[in-house]
Design a protein around this motif. Sequence first.
Motif, PDB file in Angstrom:
ATOM      1  N   ALA A  55       0.104 -32.108  45.296  1.00 51.47           N
ATOM      2  CA  ALA A  55       0.634 -30.828  44.353  1.00 51.47           C
ATOM      3  C   ALA A  55      -0.113 -30.892  43.167  1.00 51.47           C
ATOM      4  CB  ALA A  55       1.985 -31.082  44.316  1.00 51.47           C
ATOM      5  N   ALA A  56      -0.362 -31.896  42.376  1.00 53.57           N
ATOM      6  CA  ALA A  56      -1.231 -31.898  41.265  1.00 53.57           C
ATOM      7  C   ALA A  56      -2.709 -31.703  41.506  1.00 53.57           C
ATOM      8  CB  ALA A  56      -1.077 -33.275  40.745  1.00 53.57           C
ATOM      9  N   ALA A  57      -3.156 -31.945  42.614  1.00 51.81           N
ATOM     10  CA  ALA A  57      -4.778 -31.736  42.941  1.00 51.81           C
ATOM     11  C   ALA A  57      -4.806 -31.530  44.435  1.00 51.81           C
ATOM     12  CB  ALA A  57      -5.479 -33.057  42.897  1.00 51.81           C
ATOM     13  N   PRO A  58      -4.561 -30.013  44.758  1.00 55.52           N
ATOM     14  CA  PRO A  58      -4.383 -29.739  46.052  1.00 55.52           C
ATOM     15  C   PRO A  58      -5.703 -29.651  47.004  1.00 55.52           C
ATOM     16  CG  PRO A  58      -3.535 -27.746  44.546  1.00 55.52           C
ATOM     17  CD  PRO A  58      -4.267 -29.063  43.854  1.00 55.52           C
ATOM     18  N   GLY A  59      -6.721 -29.839  46.177  1.00 52.82           N
ATOM     19  CA  GLY A  59      -7.853 -30.101  47.142  1.00 52.82           C
ATOM     20  C   GLY A  59      -8.537 -31.490  47.218  1.00 52.82           C
ATOM     21  N   ALA A  60      -7.638 -32.534  46.741  1.00 53.47           N
ATOM     22  CA  ALA A  60      -7.915 -34.001  46.643  1.00 53.47           C
ATOM     23  C   ALA A  60      -7.813 -34.528  48.380  1.00 53.47           C
ATOM     24  CB  ALA A  60      -6.925 -34.791  45.942  1.00 53.47           C
ATOM     25  N   ARG A  61      -8.496 -35.514  48.309  1.00 54.44           N
ATOM     26  CA  ARG A  61      -8.375 -36.289  49.861  1.00 54.44           C
ATOM     27  C   ARG A  61      -7.632 -37.735  49.331  1.00 54.44           C
ATOM     28  NH1 ARG A  61     -10.258 -32.108  50.895  1.00 54.44           N
ATOM     29  NH2 ARG A  61     -11.827 -31.948  52.422  1.00 54.44           N
ATOM     30  N   VAL A  62      -6.665 -38.072  50.282  1.00 45.98           N
ATOM     31  CA  VAL A  62      -5.760 -39.214  49.749  1.00 45.98           C
ATOM     32  C   VAL A  62      -5.958 -40.264  50.940  1.00 45.98           C
ATOM     33  CG1 VAL A  62      -3.451 -40.051  48.913  1.00 45.98           C
ATOM     34  CG2 VAL A  62      -4.416 -37.610  48.164  1.00 45.98           C
ATOM     35  N   GLY A  63      -6.339 -41.446  50.657  1.00 45.72           N
ATOM     36  CA  GLY A  63      -6.271 -42.408  51.665  1.00 45.72           C
ATOM     37  C   GLY A  63      -4.946 -43.183  51.285  1.00 45.72           C
ATOM     38  N   VAL A  64      -4.001 -43.761  52.221  1.00 45.50           N
ATOM     39  CA  VAL A  64      -2.937 -44.492  52.285  1.00 45.50           C
ATOM     40  C   VAL A  64      -2.958 -45.744  52.761  1.00 45.50           C
ATOM     41  CG1 VAL A  64      -0.132 -44.542  52.270  1.00 45.50           C
ATOM     42  CG2 VAL A  64      -1.493 -42.471  52.074  1.00 45.50           C
ATOM     43  N   THR A  65      -2.564 -46.931  51.983  1.00 48.46           N
ATOM     44  CA  THR A  65      -2.709 -48.227  52.356  1.00 48.46           C
ATOM     45  C   THR A  65      -1.363 -48.830  52.468  1.00 48.46           C
ATOM     46  OG1 THR A  65      -2.983 -49.403  50.722  1.00 48.46           O
ATOM     47  CG2 THR A  65      -4.905 -48.625  51.461  1.00 48.46           C
ATOM     48  N   GLY A  66      -1.138 -49.775  53.775  1.00 47.53           N
ATOM     49  CA  GLY A  66       0.138 -50.402  53.907  1.00 47.53           C
ATOM     50  C   GLY A  66       1.263 -49.539  54.422  1.00 47.53           C
ATOM     51  N   LEU A  67       1.258 -48.516  55.047  1.00 49.07           N
ATOM     52  CA  LEU A  67       2.056 -47.839  55.516  1.00 49.07           C
ATOM     53  C   LEU A  67       2.711 -48.398  56.830  1.00 49.07           C
ATOM     54  CD1 LEU A  67       3.233 -45.189  54.384  1.00 49.07           C
ATOM     55  CD2 LEU A  67       1.952 -43.779  56.021  1.00 49.07           C
ATOM     56  N   GLY A  68       3.989 -48.385  56.974  1.00 49.56           N
ATOM     57  CA  GLY A  68       4.615 -48.980  58.004  1.00 49.56           C
ATOM     58  C   GLY A  68       4.892 -48.335  59.291  1.00 49.56           C
ATOM     59  N   SER A  69       6.051 -47.481  59.067  1.00 47.85           N
ATOM     60  CA  SER A  69       6.642 -46.729  59.990  1.00 47.85           C
ATOM     61  C   SER A  69       6.024 -45.613  60.752  1.00 47.85           C
ATOM     62  CB  SER A  69       8.134 -46.206  59.608  1.00 47.85           C
ATOM     63  OG  SER A  69       7.738 -45.185  58.704  1.00 47.85           O
ATOM     64  N   GLY A  70       6.148 -45.388  62.077  1.00 43.21           N
ATOM     65  CA  GLY A  70       5.535 -44.373  62.803  1.00 43.21           C
ATOM     66  C   GLY A  70       6.127 -42.780  62.071  1.00 43.21           C
ATOM     67  N   ALA A  71       7.373 -42.849  61.598  1.00 47.60           N
ATOM     68  CA  ALA A  71       7.826 -41.744  61.044  1.00 47.60           C
ATOM     69  C   ALA A  71       7.000 -41.100  59.831  1.00 47.60           C
ATOM     70  CB  ALA A  71       9.195 -41.908  60.813  1.00 47.60           C
ATOM     71  N   ALA A  72       6.681 -42.346  58.815  1.00 47.67           N
ATOM     72  CA  ALA A  72       5.915 -42.053  57.524  1.00 47.67           C
ATOM     73  C   ALA A  72       4.515 -41.681  57.945  1.00 47.67           C
ATOM     74  CB  ALA A  72       5.963 -43.336  56.781  1.00 47.67           C
ATOM     75  N   ARG A  73       3.840 -42.076  58.914  1.00 46.78           N
ATOM     76  CA  ARG A  73       2.810 -41.721  59.275  1.00 46.78           C
ATOM     77  C   ARG A  73       2.705 -40.110  59.673  1.00 46.78           C
ATOM     78  NH1 ARG A  73      -1.132 -46.120  60.934  1.00 46.78           N
ATOM     79  NH2 ARG A  73      -0.129 -47.994  59.887  1.00 46.78           N
ATOM     80  N   ALA A  74       3.770 -39.885  60.306  1.00 45.68           N
ATOM     81  CA  ALA A  74       3.886 -38.581  61.027  1.00 45.68           C
ATOM     82  C   ALA A  74       4.177 -37.619  59.746  1.00 45.68           C
ATOM     83  CB  ALA A  74       5.139 -38.268  61.909  1.00 45.68           C
ATOM     84  N   ALA A  75       4.937 -38.006  58.952  1.00 43.49           N
ATOM     85  CA  ALA A  75       5.004 -36.991  57.686  1.00 43.49           C
ATOM     86  C   ALA A  75       3.934 -36.712  56.905  1.00 43.49           C
ATOM     87  CB  ALA A  75       6.089 -37.747  56.958  1.00 43.49           C
ATOM     88  N   LEU A  76       2.843 -37.709  56.946  1.00 37.58           N
ATOM     89  CA  LEU A  76       1.557 -37.484  56.423  1.00 37.58           C
ATOM     90  C   LEU A  76       0.392 -37.212  57.259  1.00 37.58           C
ATOM     91  CD1 LEU A  76       1.749 -40.788  53.948  1.00 37.58           C
ATOM     92  CD2 LEU A  76       2.093 -38.405  53.443  1.00 37.58           C
ATOM     93  N   ALA A  77       0.748 -36.627  58.368  1.00 34.93           N
ATOM     94  CA  ALA A  77      -0.328 -35.925  59.164  1.00 34.93           C
ATOM     95  C   ALA A  77      -0.930 -34.428  58.549  1.00 34.93           C
ATOM     96  CB  ALA A  77       0.201 -35.774  60.747  1.00 34.93           C
ATOM     97  N   ASP A  78      -1.485 -35.002  57.484  1.00 33.73           N
ATOM     98  CA  ASP A  78      -2.142 -33.504  56.802  1.00 33.73           C
ATOM     99  C   ASP A  78      -3.541 -33.696  56.811  1.00 33.73           C
ATOM    100  OD1 ASP A  78      -3.474 -32.628  54.333  1.00 33.73           O
ATOM    101  OD2 ASP A  78      -1.175 -31.811  53.964  1.00 33.73           O
ATOM    102  N   PRO A  79      -4.269 -32.703  57.047  1.00 31.87           N
ATOM    103  CA  PRO A  79      -5.912 -33.105  56.970  1.00 31.87           C
ATOM    104  C   PRO A  79      -6.264 -33.653  55.854  1.00 31.87           C
ATOM    105  CG  PRO A  79      -5.213 -30.740  57.017  1.00 31.87           C
ATOM    106  CD  PRO A  79      -4.144 -31.489  57.082  1.00 31.87           C
ATOM    107  N   ARG A  80      -5.506 -33.473  54.844  1.00 31.96           N
ATOM    108  CA  ARG A  80      -6.352 -34.103  53.256  1.00 31.96           C
ATOM    109  C   ARG A  80      -5.895 -35.632  53.128  1.00 31.96           C
ATOM    110  NH1 ARG A  80      -3.470 -30.046  49.699  1.00 31.96           N
ATOM    111  NH2 ARG A  80      -1.385 -30.582  51.051  1.00 31.96           N
TER     112      ARG A  80
END
Length: 477
Positions: free
Chosen positions: A312-337
């Motif tokens: 929301a602060a930087a709409p054009g950013a690319r964000v990598g996420v480390t250490g994510l566990g659940s499949g539900a969280a992964r699905a919630a972050l199924a954003d092309p960015r």
Amino acid sequence: MTAPVVGREAAAETAGPEASVPEVSVVVPHYRAPADLERLVAALAAQDHPASRLQLVVADDGSPEPPVLPAGLPFEAVVVAQEDHGFRASAARALGASAAEGRILAFLDGDMLPEPGYLTAACAAPAASVDAVVVGRRRHLDPALLESGWRPGEPVPEAARLPEPAWLAEAYQRSGDLAAADSTSYRYVISAVLTVAREVYADAGGFDPAFVGYGGEDWELAHRLWRVGGAFRHQPAAVAWQADEDFGGRGDAAERTAVKQREALRLAARITATTARGHGLSLPGPLRVGARVRAEASGDAAAVVGVDALLAAAPGARVGVTGLGSGAARAALADPRVWIMDGVGEAARADLPPAPARGDLGAVRGIPDWSCDVRTPLRPAAPGARPDAARAADWLLRLERAGVERVEVLGEPQAAEEPGEAARGERPVLAVLTCSRALWRSRRGGDSRVWRVPAARLGWAPVARDVDLEAWWGGWG
């Protein structure tokens, strides 16, 4: 293709104080304009910069009849040429720079007429610092003056002086001649009067030969020069004249608008600044912000909120996420960015990757302006508050103008480990923002200015492990 060198014997005689004067190569793109080139050569011959420390490189863009330089010049001169595949001034400048031998590169358009002190003024900062990027003062004169017997180096009569672009003059005045520059200041750097140290030019990858058509290649290079730590300066004493009006006063207004629209569309995918692409577009190519959010210690829900707040602060950013566990969280972050970073090694966890090889234009574009390592997911502290993209973008610009290249966002002082003990004074580092400029400046021996600031002062706070996702998304918590 390279033409014979002219004037080498005269240029070889260097002695006395001249030996301490920097060697400069003047790179001039050329296409079917022998009269302009003749006047420019005469203006260079009148420079007070020692001729023995001057090289002229004429880069011909496929003229039907190759340019011919006069014999007996007091400085070394060489002609290089490329085939005619359309208007390729950027490629010509890149070709000319590759043939240049000076440690300072002075780019002048073929219709420029530098005053006698131009090179001395333009080269002073690059001679003192390899970071220097100097834009001179391009002034405009009535073309009729050229037919009156006036010659380069002579004073320009007041009646023959055409207006200077007000927007440029205002920008230089507002920024202290670019001393307070930022990533949007590329707009005030023009290749017609551009002088750079070879080292920072090479770090940036040089002029992009892929540009075809009028306009934009100098702004795109200037933006890369900024990204690799170039120190912008406007030098008003480095005056060069052009026998024409500024682009904004030439020809048909509708055609000028069409040209500027083409330029803006071409630059949107190449320049990360909001002045080139706004706040909302998420485009391939260079990034304004690249981030990593760590979920290892915070939990999946907090990481999801942290990613949402960051985007929301930087709409054009690319964000990598480390250490994510659940499949539900992964699905919630199924954003092309967003991409899930599994099995990330220590090298990839560094604040910034190693500086790429000099001249690697693609690698320069691959490093974000700002890399953000979010070690603890963050969000606006006030209940119901949401990030403001325009405010966040302005904050980064203010950091750049202040010369801050690394920000450490701190948490609250750590609590006492045992009952009765005083709280420990250390503040944990919640996030680190590092400007790409720090990477290249470090390689060239420069230091980075670091700002350590509590998250509370910025209006942000760590996301609680037991965050209420519905309240966050609904806007009431």
